[in-house]
Design an enzyme around this catalytic site. Structure first.
Site, mmCIF file in Angstrom:
data_model
loop_
_atom_site.group_PDB
_atom_site.id
_atom_site.type_symbol
_atom_site.label_atom_id
_atom_site.label_comp_id
_atom_site.label_asym_id
_atom_site.label_seq_id
_atom_site.Cartn_x
_atom_site.Cartn_y
_atom_site.Cartn_z
ATOM 1 N N SER A 206 0.692 -0.887 -0.179
ATOM 2 C CA SER A 206 0.132 0.416 0.244
ATOM 3 C C SER A 206 1.527 0.852 -0.168
ATOM 4 C CB SER A 206 -0.988 0.001 0.709
ATOM 5 O OG SER A 206 0.112 0.284 2.068
ATOM 6 N N TYR A 207 1.883 0.917 0.406
ATOM 7 C CA TYR A 207 2.985 2.844 0.354
ATOM 8 C C TYR A 207 3.645 2.730 -0.688
ATOM 9 C CZ TYR A 207 7.517 5.021 1.199
ATOM 10 O OH TYR A 207 8.195 6.373 0.721
ATOM 11 N N GLY A 208 3.596 1.557 -1.598
ATOM 12 C CA GLY A 208 4.631 1.544 -3.074
ATOM 13 C C GLY A 208 2.769 2.135 -4.092
#
Length: 241
Positions: free
Chosen positions: A144-146
């Site tokens: 989810s960060y990427g």
């Protein structure tokens, strides 16, 4: 000419280095963050031209309140607040847990920039600059960060088009592995850090000053025809053509 600079997440790491670079150049720099003690300490360290504003950039009311404290138009907005919130959350328990982790990273890394930029848009000075801090994870993947950082770069394309009529540029600086930050919460194994350095062409990790110099250039007179772009600062760990 003295400029007004706003750096979100400006208390530590990359944000602090960006604030320091502009402050040394004689600009007035406002730094935001959630931790008052960190912001006050950083402002005291960097000098009287750096002014702390406590603000959670994911909270619309706090963003509105903080921006009301600024004097005059904003010449440069640097959306630096964010980070991989997975480091702060437990392993997901079912779909509700997955949703919570995804929302946390989207809020921290994408929504924070959208809220701050939208709130500041009418106050951006003609000919000014907006710079977002992205991540190599947008290209190499990191859950989810990427995905949040990839979304930030995509949104910036539309933002650049909208702001272009006022000669305001909007770009993304995408760091690779950067030491001297709180990003990994002191949890990065030495072996993994070595792998990240080995992946570079320069044979070293980045430091916050590397990112600050790139941000400063994108806000300079020499970058007035550069907009809608993403710039990797990763030592060649993710080359492009």
């Amino acid at each position: 000419m003295t400029r007004t600079i706003l750096v979100t997440g400006g208390g530590t790491g990359i944000g602090k280095a960006v604030a320091a670079k502009f402050a040394v150049s004689g600009d007035v720099v406002y730094i935001t963050g959630r931790r008052k003690d960190v912001l006050v300490s950083t402002a005291a360290e960097l000098g009287s031209s750096v002014r702390p504003l406590v603000c959670d950039s994911t909270d619309p009311e706090q963003v509105t309140t903080a921006l009301a404290e600024l004097d005059g138009p904003i010449d440069v907005l640097v959306n630096n607040a964010g980070g991989n919130t997975d480091f702060d959350l437990p392993e997901p328990d079912g779909l509700a847990g997955v949703l919570a982790r995804w929302r946390a990273n989207l809020d921290a890394n994408l929504i924070s920039a959208v809220l701050t930029t939208t709130a500041a848009e009418d106050d951006l000075a003609p000919g000014g600059s907006v710079v977002h801090i992205g991540s190599i994870a947008a290209d190499q993947g990191a859950g989810s960060y990427g995905a949040a950082k990839a979304g930030l770069a995509s949104w910036n394309v539309d933002l650049a088009k909208r702001l272009g009529a006022r000669k305001i540029t909007a770009n993304v600086v995408s760091p690779g592995y950067i030491r001297e930050t709180e990003f990994f919460r002191d949890k990065l194994p030495a072996e993994r850090a070595e792998q990240l350095v080995d992946a570079t062409s320069t044979g070293r990790a980045g430091i916050p000053a590397d990112i600050a110099e790139t941000v400063y250039f994108l806000a300079s007179t020499g970058a007035r025809h550069i907009t809608g772009q993403t710039f990797g600062v990763n030592g060649g760990a993710h080359p492009t053509r």
